[in-house]
Design an enzyme around this catalytic site. Structure first.
Site, PDB file in Angstrom:
ATOM      1  N   GLU A 276      18.852  21.391 -78.684  1.00 22.70           N
ATOM      2  CA  GLU A 276      18.723  21.104 -77.546  1.00 22.70           C
ATOM      3  C   GLU A 276      17.235  20.067 -78.085  1.00 22.70           C
ATOM      4  O   GLU A 276      17.126  19.502 -77.116  1.00 22.70           O
ATOM      5  CB  GLU A 276      18.634  21.593 -76.256  1.00 22.70           C
ATOM      6  CG  GLU A 276      19.698  22.926 -75.737  1.00 22.70           C
ATOM      7  CD  GLU A 276      21.210  21.087 -75.039  1.00 22.70           C
ATOM      8  OE1 GLU A 276      20.284  20.284 -74.837  1.00 22.70           O
ATOM      9  OE2 GLU A 276      21.826  21.506 -75.598  1.00 22.70           O
ATOM     10  N   TRP A 307      28.155  -3.474 -59.737  1.00 28.99           N
ATOM     11  CA  TRP A 307      27.376  -2.284 -59.314  1.00 28.99           C
ATOM     12  C   TRP A 307      27.719  -2.462 -57.907  1.00 28.99           C
ATOM     13  O   TRP A 307      27.527  -3.779 -57.441  1.00 28.99           O
ATOM     14  CB  TRP A 307      25.908  -2.028 -59.500  1.00 28.99           C
ATOM     15  CG  TRP A 307      25.598  -1.782 -60.822  1.00 28.99           C
ATOM     16  CD1 TRP A 307      25.228  -3.089 -61.376  1.00 28.99           C
ATOM     17  CD2 TRP A 307      26.277  -0.239 -61.283  1.00 28.99           C
ATOM     18  NE1 TRP A 307      24.685  -1.578 -63.002  1.00 28.99           N
ATOM     19  CE2 TRP A 307      25.910  -0.489 -63.158  1.00 28.99           C
ATOM     20  CE3 TRP A 307      26.981   0.838 -61.142  1.00 28.99           C
ATOM     21  CZ2 TRP A 307      25.512   0.191 -64.103  1.00 28.99           C
ATOM     22  CZ3 TRP A 307      27.160   1.458 -62.429  1.00 28.99           C
ATOM     23  CH2 TRP A 307      26.660   1.536 -64.115  1.00 28.99           C
ATOM     24  N   TRP A 383      20.165   9.027 -68.465  1.00 31.72           N
ATOM     25  CA  TRP A 383      21.009   8.423 -68.279  1.00 31.72           C
ATOM     26  C   TRP A 383      22.427   7.820 -67.976  1.00 31.72           C
ATOM     27  O   TRP A 383      23.271   7.452 -67.686  1.00 31.72           O
ATOM     28  CB  TRP A 383      20.124   7.909 -66.652  1.00 31.72           C
ATOM     29  CG  TRP A 383      19.678   8.608 -66.291  1.00 31.72           C
ATOM     30  CD1 TRP A 383      18.609   9.253 -65.448  1.00 31.72           C
ATOM     31  CD2 TRP A 383      20.602   8.500 -64.436  1.00 31.72           C
ATOM     32  NE1 TRP A 383      18.287   9.813 -64.269  1.00 31.72           N
ATOM     33  CE2 TRP A 383      19.354   9.603 -63.023  1.00 31.72           C
ATOM     34  CE3 TRP A 383      21.954   8.168 -63.344  1.00 31.72           C
ATOM     35  CZ2 TRP A 383      19.489  10.089 -62.188  1.00 31.72           C
ATOM     36  CZ3 TRP A 383      21.467   8.243 -62.787  1.00 31.72           C
ATOM     37  CH2 TRP A 383      21.290   8.723 -61.792  1.00 31.72           C
TER      38      TRP A 383
HETATM   39  P1  FAD Z   1      15.797  23.479 -71.901  1.00 30.24           P
HETATM   40  O1  FAD Z   1      17.410  23.739 -72.236  1.00 30.24           O
HETATM   41  O2  FAD Z   1      16.041  24.899 -72.035  1.00 30.24           O
HETATM   42  O3  FAD Z   1      16.210  23.153 -73.573  1.00 30.24           O
HETATM   43  C1  FAD Z   1      14.660  23.402 -73.917  1.00 30.24           C
HETATM   44  C2  FAD Z   1      14.386  21.189 -73.899  1.00 30.24           C
HETATM   45  O4  FAD Z   1      15.034  20.676 -74.724  1.00 30.24           O
HETATM   46  C3  FAD Z   1      13.945  21.421 -72.787  1.00 30.24           C
HETATM   47  O5  FAD Z   1      12.889  21.331 -72.382  1.00 30.24           O
HETATM   48  C4  FAD Z   1      13.939  19.561 -72.947  1.00 30.24           C
HETATM   49  O6  FAD Z   1      12.880  19.487 -74.080  1.00 30.24           O
HETATM   50  C5  FAD Z   1      15.260  18.976 -74.436  1.00 30.24           C
HETATM   51  N1  FAD Z   1      15.814  19.087 -73.770  1.00 30.24           N
HETATM   52  C6  FAD Z   1      17.010  19.904 -73.486  1.00 30.24           C
HETATM   53  N2  FAD Z   1      18.699  19.390 -72.483  1.00 30.24           N
HETATM   54  C7  FAD Z   1      18.129  17.764 -73.358  1.00 30.24           C
HETATM   55  C8  FAD Z   1      18.849  16.904 -73.202  1.00 30.24           C
HETATM   56  N3  FAD Z   1      20.018  16.858 -73.025  1.00 30.24           N
HETATM   57  N4  FAD Z   1      17.789  15.573 -73.506  1.00 30.24           N
HETATM   58  C9  FAD Z   1      16.715  15.279 -73.985  1.00 30.24           C
HETATM   59  N5  FAD Z   1      16.159  16.706 -74.431  1.00 30.24           N
HETATM   60  C10 FAD Z   1      16.662  17.923 -74.078  1.00 30.24           C
HETATM   61  N6  FAD Z   1      14.406  15.601 -69.616  1.00 30.24           N
HETATM   62  C11 FAD Z   1      13.136  15.244 -69.821  1.00 30.24           C
HETATM   63  O7  FAD Z   1      12.590  16.548 -70.251  1.00 30.24           O
HETATM   64  N7  FAD Z   1      12.758  14.312 -68.816  1.00 30.24           N
HETATM   65  C12 FAD Z   1      13.866  13.465 -68.119  1.00 30.24           C
HETATM   66  O8  FAD Z   1      12.721  12.467 -67.077  1.00 30.24           O
HETATM   67  C13 FAD Z   1      15.037  14.168 -67.606  1.00 30.24           C
HETATM   68  N8  FAD Z   1      15.555  13.108 -67.359  1.00 30.24           N
HETATM   69  C14 FAD Z   1      17.578  13.595 -67.482  1.00 30.24           C
HETATM   70  C15 FAD Z   1      18.232  12.361 -66.203  1.00 30.24           C
HETATM   71  C16 FAD Z   1      19.680  12.927 -66.319  1.00 30.24           C
HETATM   72  C17 FAD Z   1      20.706  12.335 -65.424  1.00 30.24           C
HETATM   73  C18 FAD Z   1      19.943  13.913 -67.372  1.00 30.24           C
HETATM   74  C19 FAD Z   1      21.687  14.384 -67.522  1.00 30.24           C
HETATM   75  C20 FAD Z   1      18.721  14.699 -68.204  1.00 30.24           C
HETATM   76  C21 FAD Z   1      17.902  15.032 -68.211  1.00 30.24           C
HETATM   77  N9  FAD Z   1      16.816  15.559 -69.199  1.00 30.24           N
HETATM   78  C22 FAD Z   1      15.275  15.237 -69.200  1.00 30.24           C
HETATM   79  C23 FAD Z   1      17.212  16.735 -69.687  1.00 30.24           C
HETATM   80  C24 FAD Z   1      17.996  17.620 -69.676  1.00 30.24           C
HETATM   81  O9  FAD Z   1      18.306  17.968 -68.249  1.00 30.24           O
HETATM   82  C25 FAD Z   1      16.303  18.537 -69.242  1.00 30.24           C
HETATM   83  O10 FAD Z   1      15.639  18.102 -70.548  1.00 30.24           O
HETATM   84  C26 FAD Z   1      16.398  20.325 -69.310  1.00 30.24           C
HETATM   85  O11 FAD Z   1      17.358  20.361 -67.710  1.00 30.24           O
HETATM   86  C27 FAD Z   1      15.038  20.464 -68.715  1.00 30.24           C
HETATM   87  O12 FAD Z   1      15.648  21.892 -68.535  1.00 30.24           O
HETATM   88  P2  FAD Z   1      14.906  23.060 -69.797  1.00 30.24           P
HETATM   89  O13 FAD Z   1      13.851  23.427 -70.469  1.00 30.24           O
HETATM   90  O14 FAD Z   1      15.514  25.024 -68.665  1.00 30.24           O
HETATM   91  O15 FAD Z   1      15.857  22.690 -70.840  1.00 30.24           O
END
Ligand code: FAD
Length: 475
Positions: A276, A307, A383
């Site tokens: 992640e 759209w 997105w």
């Molecule tokens: P954890 O599961 O604890 O993951 C640890 C770290 O890994 C996160 O803090 C993040 O930095 C990184 N990470 C995890 N999943 C992703 C992912 N899919 N893509 C990129 N990095 C990831 N994340 C953002 O940081 N900023 C945003 O603006 C953002 N917008 C999103 C929009 C959509 C539509 C979706 C589906 C996802 C988006 N994410 C975004 C990715 C992800 O949802 C979040 O990073 C994550 O939910 C953060 O929660 P956490 O720190 O508890 O994640």
């Protein structure tokens, strides 16, 4: 120490593991600064939730720096050279950022500093690897995540061990008339105090980040791989805003994992959590090599997609009043806390783009304004992934059914009941699709559809088929 070394804080709002800051401290008396530059940011200027977070983060950083942080507002291309000149600074240091507008701006600043004989020190402190360090054998950037992670990241030089915070900082004497302003003059807090509901959910700053990491390593990491999909379980780290603002570096997280005793945490959980972190790296690489990631589909054919323009439906989605409980719970979590669980982000995004057939850029913009972790790379890449038009994206025919998703990932309805309390007394059998509940059941639960809770704004089956048809027409 006669030399003045300016350190320009940006997305590295911390003292520990900050190589550019350490370098500045070696060079001379430190002048720590932050510039709110909405001028060069233009349409990428940060949203309201980010501004609230930044306000608190700057206050905290200033305390850590003994009140020496100097704040400015305006075009950094003017402010940095002007400060370098009036302080006679021998160097200006900063941690690299990868947003296209920042990359372009920073290049211009380097040129201007060169003309003033002031060295610009630019170091990595936000990514595990710079985008140009992870490339395919033919020298081109990866477009598919798994090889990016397995062949690129895991075969690359391991992330550097984190550095300690500078032991003692000597500060330069500040000039009274250098244009610095008070924190309140940055105008980061909204006029209407909607941000107050977010306050109890976050401990903003470097210490808050360390505590969040510690908590996650102790209580969340074990079971991460399977638990991370369940929004009511404590199996995600909630580190995303801390990473975005640089209250913690990804290297600190990576090395904290390395330091765990072997066998303490199952390998599958460690590996999945690392992957992640690598998604974050992948998104940054995508943005670095595709400057219009936030505005243009990576796969050209999706530019033809038509759209629907339905402002009423968009507002219902934004307010969490779509009549689909898991979608509404997610959108309300976002509004109340500035965060939304990843599984639910995917569900609400799929619903907006596929069931409501609303342009993904409108969803991206709402997230940009309301997330405290709003991040150009992660937001845009995610997105595009959900819309099916991105790199290594979910295939367009993968349309989440929000009822099945809720039944699977919130089986006891804890998450829905927390954020949609008007449905709390409904039995689980009907909680995920209240419109199927018989009238006496609704009545006993105090629910009147269309009054206390909306009827669904769209028919899930029909809208799914219409989306598939529209997507099919592209191929
Ligand atoms: P954890 O599961 O604890 O993951 C640890 C770290 O890994 C996160 O803090 C993040 O930095 C990184 N990470 C995890 N999943 C992703 C992912 N899919 N893509 C990129 N990095 C990831 N994340 C953002 O940081 N900023 C945003 O603006 C953002 N917008 C999103 C929009 C959509 C539509 C979706 C589906 C996802 C988006 N994410 C975004 C990715 C992800 O949802 C979040 O990073 C994550 O939910 C953060 O929660 P956490 O720190 O508890 O994640």
């Amino acid at each position: 120490m006669n030399d003045v070394a300016i350190h320009w804080f940006r997305q590295d709002l911390r003292l520990s593991d900050n190589p550019a800051l350490c370098k500045a401290c070696e060079r001379g008396g430190l002048l720590p600064i932050y510039i709110l530059d909405d001028v060069t940011a233009g349409p990428d200027a940060m949203g309201a939730a980010s501004r609230w977070w930044l306000h608190e983060a700057l206050a905290m950083l200033n305390r850590q720096l003994g009140g020496h942080l100097r704040l400015y507002r305006g075009d950094a291309r003017q402010i940095i050279p002007a400060l370098a000149k009036s302080y006679g600074a021998s160097s200006v240091s900063w941690t690299r950022c990868y947003e296209p507008w920042r990359v372009k701006r920073d290049k211009e600043i380097v040129d201007r500093l060169q003309a003033l004989n002031s060295e610009s020190i630019r170091l990595n402190g936000s990514l595990l690897w710079e985008p140009w360090d992870i490339k395919k054998q033919d020298g081109t950037p990866y477009k598919v995540f798994t090889p990016f992670f397995r062949k690129g990241c895991l075969q690359a030089i391991p992330p550097a061990a984190p550095m300690a915070a500078p032991e003692k900082i000597e500060y330069a004497s500040a000039l009274a008339d250098d244009g610095a302003v008070a924190l309140a003059s940055l105008g980061l807090l909204p006029d209407i105090a909607w941000h107050e509901q977010m306050v109890p959910h976050w401990d903003i700053g470097e210490e808050g980040a360390s505590k969040a990491l510690e908590r996650f390593l102790e209580e969340g990491l074990n079971g991460y791989k399977s638990g991370r999909d369940f929004p009511s379980l404590p199996h995600v780290s909630r580190l995303s805003p801390y990473l975005h603002w640089g209250h913690i570096s990804p290297n600190q997280i990576w090395h904290a994992l390395e330091a765990l005793e072997e066998g303490d945490i199952p390998a599958r959980d460690m590996d999945h959590f690392r992957s992640e972190l690598a998604w974050r790296e992948f998104s940054h690489s995508l943005l670095y090599y595709n400057q219009d990631l936030a505005t243009k589909p990576l796969q050209n054919k999706f530019a033809q997609l038509e759209w629907r323009d339905d402002p009423v439906a968009l507002t219902a989605w934004q307010k969490g009043k779509t009549g689909i409980p898991i979608v509404d719970a997610g959108m309300r979590e976002l509004w109340q806390t500035g965060y939304m669980h990843n599984r639910v982000r995917m569900i609400v995004a799929s619903f907006l783009v596929k069931n409501l057939r609303t342009d993904w850029r409108k969803g991206e913009a709402w997230f940009w304004d309301t997330l405290v972790d709003a991040d150009l790379a992660n937001n845009a890449a995610s997105w595009q992934w959900v819309a099916g038009c991105g790199a290594d994206a979910a295939p367009y025919f993968r349309i989440f059914n929000p009822v099945l998703q809720a039944e699977k990932f919130d089986p006891e309805g804890h998450y829905i009941r927390r954020f949609v309390p008007e449905l709390a007394s409904l039995p689980n059998k009907y909680l995920f699709q209240p419109w199927t509940a018989p009238e006496p059941v609704l009545s006993r639960a105090g629910v009147t559809l269309g009054q206390t809770y909306p009827l669904p704004i769209v028919d899930l089956k029909a809208s799914r088929e219409a989306a598939l048809e529209a997507y099919h027409a592209l191929s």
